[in-house]
Design an enzyme around this catalytic site. Structure first.
Site, PDB file in Angstrom:
ATOM      1  N   GLU A 139     -11.968  -3.337   8.838  1.00 39.43           N
ATOM      2  CA  GLU A 139     -13.125  -2.472   8.234  1.00 39.43           C
ATOM      3  C   GLU A 139     -14.415  -3.014   8.755  1.00 39.43           C
ATOM      4  O   GLU A 139     -15.439  -2.295   9.345  1.00 39.43           O
ATOM      5  CB  GLU A 139     -13.386  -2.368   6.836  1.00 39.43           C
ATOM      6  CG  GLU A 139     -14.461  -1.690   6.304  1.00 39.43           C
ATOM      7  CD  GLU A 139     -15.717  -1.936   6.131  1.00 39.43           C
ATOM      8  OE1 GLU A 139     -16.598  -1.235   5.706  1.00 39.43           O
ATOM      9  OE2 GLU A 139     -15.904  -3.282   6.219  1.00 39.43           O
ATOM     10  N   ASP A 141     -17.350  -9.294  -0.632  1.00 39.74           N
ATOM     11  CA  ASP A 141     -17.460  -8.270   0.521  1.00 39.74           C
ATOM     12  C   ASP A 141     -15.944  -8.651   1.406  1.00 39.74           C
ATOM     13  O   ASP A 141     -16.183  -9.356   2.379  1.00 39.74           O
ATOM     14  CB  ASP A 141     -18.313  -8.119   1.476  1.00 39.74           C
ATOM     15  CG  ASP A 141     -18.286  -6.848   2.476  1.00 39.74           C
ATOM     16  OD1 ASP A 141     -17.371  -6.172   2.412  1.00 39.74           O
ATOM     17  OD2 ASP A 141     -19.238  -6.805   3.310  1.00 39.74           O
TER      18      ASP A 141
HETATM   19 ZN   LIG Z   1     -17.357  -4.335   3.076  1.00 42.58          ZN
END
Ligand SMILES: [Zn+2]
Length: 319
Positions: free
Chosen positions: A173, A139
């Site tokens: 993000e 991620d």
């Molecule tokens: Zn992410």
């Protein structure tokens, strides 16, 4: 699931969306049940070793910069510089867009492949920032590396798509899709209407993977499903991350979106383990947002399949 905004139902945009759907349909019809053969013949296989090499670079960048690649930290800017360097050398036209979030400067990296119809843009994106607790290799090093290698494959093939290709790596993000929101908010309405589709890749190498496809734009969804069907890999509709990644910024502006996801903190069910392998009752990614999201936290098969699917969709939707 993101609620459609009122602007999406205004007649002008509804007509524009209809036209875009019509424009996308012929590509899908040209590659029906045998989609695998038709488009896969032209879309290259993405070498997973190259994708892993980018992940190793992200890992080194984090190790050299306090252990993470988070917004406002030196590891984030170093990640931007790494990706930009590869794209510039491959012939992309790149630009770095700055914004401010939480009192720190953030960066989006936008890369355009010269050529193609500028009024029909196929756009692939991934967030490049990690959380502060780790290197963020799944991620979202995984999505970032997958689309980087797809972009580099476009260059190697000297691909001349009918539509224009754009790639982006988003900042902040993890602070609430800040970078992509900034990009879309600063995009004039006429430029927004030129985006035929936005494809999002946020976590595509989860260690206990599922194979999830966003159920947003039907043509994009079908393109991804066709690819996995060709591999004989069953997919499910993505629900865990709905509205929680950068595609939401585009979707909220009425732009058709789609994407892939291999799962985060949700646990794999017994039925899912039967069809995909892996461990039932365990999270798709036990290291989600943790310090153990390292290069060891990647399922190479999932990374390989999803990177290939990204390339397949970029080729199929832009040809
Ligand atoms: Zn992410």
């Amino acid at each position: 699931m993101t609620t459609p905004t009122t602007t999406r139902t205004t007649p002008a945009l509804a007509i524009a969306a209809g036209l875009l759907a019509t424009l996308l349909v012929p590509a899908a019809q040209a590659v029906p049940a045998d989609a695998g053969t038709a488009a896969a013949a032209v879309a290259p296989d993405i070498p997973v070793a190259n994708v892993k090499a980018h992940l190793n670079q992200f890992s080194t960048i984090a190790a050299n910069n306090g252990g993470n690649r988070a917004h406002g930290r030196p590891g984030y800017k170093a990640s931007i510089d790494y990706v930009k360097g590869k794209l510039d050398a491959a012939g992309f036209t790149t630009s770095v867009q700055q914004f401010t979030s939480n009192g720190a400067t953030g960066y989006n990296l936008i890369a355009d492949w010269p050529g193609g119809d500028p009024n029909r843009v196929v756009f692939a994106g991934a967030h490049l920032d990690s959380v502060t607790s780790g290197a963020g290799i799944n991620d979202n090093g995984s999505g970032s590396a997958g689309i980087l290698e797809t972009a580099l494959a476009v260059s190697r093939a000297q691909y001349k798509p009918a539509k224009h290709l754009r790639f982006a790596w988003w900042g902040a993000e993890e602070l609430g899709i800040v970078g992509s929101k900034h990009y879309v908010a600063n995009l004039p309405r006429t430029e927004r209407s030129k985006i035929a589709g936005y494809l999002n890749f946020d976590m595509i190498g989860s260690p206990n993977p599922g194979y999830f496809v966003y159920d947003d734009d039907p043509t994009i969804e079908k393109t991804f499903k066709d690819y996995f069907a060709g591999l004989g890999v069953p997919t499910e509709i993505e629900t865990e991350g709905d509205g929680r990644s950068d595609h939401a910024s585009f979707k909220n502006a009425g732009i058709p979106v789609g994407g892939l996801f291999t799962g985060a903190s949700t646990r794999k069910t017994a039925a899912q383990a039967r069809k995909w392998g892996g461990t039932s009752g365990q999270a798709f990614d036990r290291c989600y947002h943790s310090s153990c999201d390292t290069t060891a936290n990647i399922n190479e098969t999932a990374l390989n399949r999803n990177s290939d699917a990204a390339a397949y969709a970029v080729w199929a939707l832009s040809s």
